[in-house]
Design a protein around this motif. Structure first.
Motif, short mmCIF file in Angstrom:
data_model
loop_
_atom_site.label_atom_id
_atom_site.label_comp_id
_atom_site.label_asym_id
_atom_site.label_seq_id
_atom_site.Cartn_x
_atom_site.Cartn_y
_atom_site.Cartn_z
N PHE A 84 0.82 -1.21 0.00
CA PHE A 84 0.00 0.00 0.00
C PHE A 84 0.86 1.27 0.00
O PHE A 84 0.49 2.28 -0.58
CB PHE A 84 -0.95 0.00 1.19
CG PHE A 84 -2.17 -0.83 0.98
CD1 PHE A 84 -3.29 -0.30 0.35
CD2 PHE A 84 -2.21 -2.16 1.39
CE1 PHE A 84 -4.42 -1.08 0.14
CE2 PHE A 84 -3.33 -2.95 1.18
CZ PHE A 84 -4.44 -2.40 0.55
N ALA A 85 2.03 1.20 0.65
CA ALA A 85 2.90 2.38 0.69
C ALA A 85 3.46 2.71 -0.68
O ALA A 85 3.60 3.89 -1.03
CB ALA A 85 4.05 2.12 1.68
N TYR A 86 3.77 1.70 -1.48
CA TYR A 86 4.42 1.95 -2.76
C TYR A 86 3.48 2.49 -3.83
O TYR A 86 3.91 2.75 -4.95
CB TYR A 86 5.14 0.70 -3.26
CG TYR A 86 6.60 0.69 -2.86
CD1 TYR A 86 7.42 1.77 -3.15
CD2 TYR A 86 7.14 -0.39 -2.16
CE1 TYR A 86 8.75 1.78 -2.77
CE2 TYR A 86 8.48 -0.39 -1.78
CZ TYR A 86 9.27 0.71 -2.09
OH TYR A 86 10.59 0.72 -1.71
N VAL A 87 2.24 2.73 -3.48
CA VAL A 87 1.34 3.42 -4.40
C VAL A 87 1.78 4.87 -4.59
O VAL A 87 1.62 5.45 -5.65
CB VAL A 87 -0.12 3.37 -3.88
CG1 VAL A 87 -1.03 4.25 -4.74
CG2 VAL A 87 -0.62 1.93 -3.88
N SER A 88 2.40 5.45 -3.55
CA SER A 88 2.63 6.90 -3.55
C SER A 88 4.07 7.31 -3.28
O SER A 88 4.32 8.45 -2.91
CB SER A 88 1.74 7.55 -2.49
OG SER A 88 2.03 7.03 -1.19
N MET A 89 5.04 6.41 -3.46
CA MET A 89 6.43 6.83 -3.21
C MET A 89 7.39 6.08 -4.12
O MET A 89 7.05 5.04 -4.68
CB MET A 89 6.82 6.62 -1.75
CG MET A 89 6.85 5.19 -1.29
SD MET A 89 7.33 5.06 0.47
CE MET A 89 6.01 5.96 1.27
N THR A 90 8.59 6.65 -4.26
CA THR A 90 9.61 6.04 -5.11
C THR A 90 10.21 4.82 -4.42
O THR A 90 10.07 4.63 -3.20
CB THR A 90 10.73 7.03 -5.42
OG1 THR A 90 11.42 7.36 -4.19
CG2 THR A 90 10.18 8.31 -6.05
N ALA A 91 10.90 4.00 -5.22
CA ALA A 91 11.53 2.80 -4.67
C ALA A 91 12.57 3.18 -3.61
O ALA A 91 12.67 2.52 -2.56
CB ALA A 91 12.19 2.01 -5.79
N ALA A 92 13.36 4.23 -3.86
CA ALA A 92 14.41 4.64 -2.92
C ALA A 92 13.81 5.13 -1.61
O ALA A 92 14.26 4.75 -0.53
CB ALA A 92 15.27 5.72 -3.55
N THR A 93 12.81 6.00 -1.70
CA THR A 93 12.18 6.54 -0.50
C THR A 93 11.57 5.42 0.35
O THR A 93 11.74 5.38 1.57
CB THR A 93 11.10 7.56 -0.85
OG1 THR A 93 11.67 8.59 -1.64
CG2 THR A 93 10.48 8.16 0.39
N GLY A 94 10.87 4.51 -0.30
CA GLY A 94 10.25 3.40 0.42
C GLY A 94 11.27 2.53 1.12
O GLY A 94 11.09 2.14 2.28
N ALA A 95 12.37 2.21 0.42
CA ALA A 95 13.40 1.35 1.03
C ALA A 95 14.05 2.03 2.23
O ALA A 95 14.33 1.38 3.25
CB ALA A 95 14.46 1.01 -0.02
N LEU A 96 14.28 3.34 2.14
CA LEU A 96 14.89 4.06 3.26
C LEU A 96 13.96 4.11 4.47
O LEU A 96 14.37 3.89 5.61
CB LEU A 96 15.25 5.48 2.83
CG LEU A 96 16.55 5.61 2.02
CD1 LEU A 96 16.65 6.98 1.38
CD2 LEU A 96 17.76 5.35 2.92
N LEU A 97 12.67 4.41 4.23
CA LEU A 97 11.71 4.45 5.33
C LEU A 97 11.58 3.07 5.96
O LEU A 97 11.54 2.93 7.19
CB LEU A 97 10.35 4.93 4.82
CG LEU A 97 10.24 6.41 4.45
CD1 LEU A 97 8.87 6.71 3.86
CD2 LEU A 97 10.49 7.30 5.66
#
Length: 285
Positions: A84-97
């Motif tokens: 659900f998170a990856y609907v609205s963020m880049t791969a890099a941002t998601g991995a860091l969070l």
């Protein structure tokens, strides 16, 4: 295990972990599949792959006798929140969070259990938190607040899953691959229930389903099996530190495969997060 073989196993595992971010983002950005369907496809294919791995290694398939429902619930919460998170963020941002939340959860649990941090570790932890806050500022990587909370929740769930795995192993539980197979098998009915609850919003196509299957069978199921093969040969600090490469690999993959941009503020925030966590990890006894 020879150093070259160990390096190879670890490299493949880190590529697999970063691949989950890229595959999920690709599916949700370039196909019509929805997060719920992606989660279901990923967990089912991961469970099947792990059953195959267990059968090849042990000659029997007994997932029902391994793993437990609490660990499976944490695994499911991670997988669903991740999608659900990856609907609205880049791969890099998601991995860091995700990575930041996982490490914060595990370090925080250690503090609750009585561990004490040195001054350099406190500074590192504060630096990582500042990096996470900066990363979520409007205009930097533009993740939605709901998406950010979803990914942070996924990280907390994965941290809890990892902690439960360590606890169960310390109590004489079965080998990690067999335990993971049992947990994956238990997540399937949970994913089916979520699909029924969100039935009107389900959507998928062959390309999206293919991404989910590759993510589940290869990047998750096979990736975890390879990681557990290498893990006994690594020190705890080595295992924790090598995972710092996952957000970096995801960021590079996002640039190459998804056309994502890496801005200077985002690079600085990433350096703060990874550098801060490194200070904490390398100082741990």
């Amino acid at each position: 295990m020879t150093p070259w073989r160990l390096t190879g196993w670890v490299s493949v595992a880190m590529l697999a972990f970063a691949g989950n971010s890229l595959l999920c983002r690709m599916a949700l950005k370039h196909t019509s599949i929805d997060p719920t369907s992606f989660t279901l496809g990923r967990l089912v294919s991961g469970a099947i792959m792990l059953l195959v791995v267990v059968r090849l290694k042990r000659g029997v398939v007994t997932p029902a006798n391994n793993g437990n429902w609490w660990s499976a619930a944490a695994l499911f919460a991670y997988a669903a929140g991740f999608s659900f998170a990856y609907v609205s963020m880049t791969a890099a941002t998601g991995a860091l969070l995700l990575f930041g939340a996982v490490q914060a959860t595990m370090i925080g649990f250690g503090l609750i259990q009585g561990e004490r941090l040195r001054l350099s570790q406190v500074a590192g932890f504060a630096l990582a938190l500042v990096g996470l806050v900066v990363l979520m500022l409007p205009g930097l990587a533009t993740p939605s607040m709901l998406g950010s909370m979803s990914m942070l929740g996924a990280g907390v769930a994965w941290g809890a899953y990892s902690l439960r795995g360590k606890l169960l192993q310390s109590r004489g539980a079965s080998n990690p691959t067999l335990m993971t197979a049992g947990n994956f098998a238990r997540t399937v009915p949970m994913a089916l229930v979520l699909s029924l609850l969100l039935w009107p919003h389900l959507a998928w196509d062959s390309a999206g389903l293919a991404y989910a299957v590759v993510s589940g069978a290869l990047a998750s199921g096979l990736g975890y099996a390879i990681w557990y093969q290498a893990l006994p040969a690594l020190k705890a600090t080595q295992a924790a530190t090598v995972q710092l490469s996952v957000p970096v690999i995801a960021a590079l993959g996002g640039v190459v495969f998804l056309g994502e941009r890496l801005t200077l503020p985002m690079l600085l925030a990433s350096a703060a997060i990874l550098g801060g966590i490194t200070l904490v990890i390398l100082e741990k006894k």
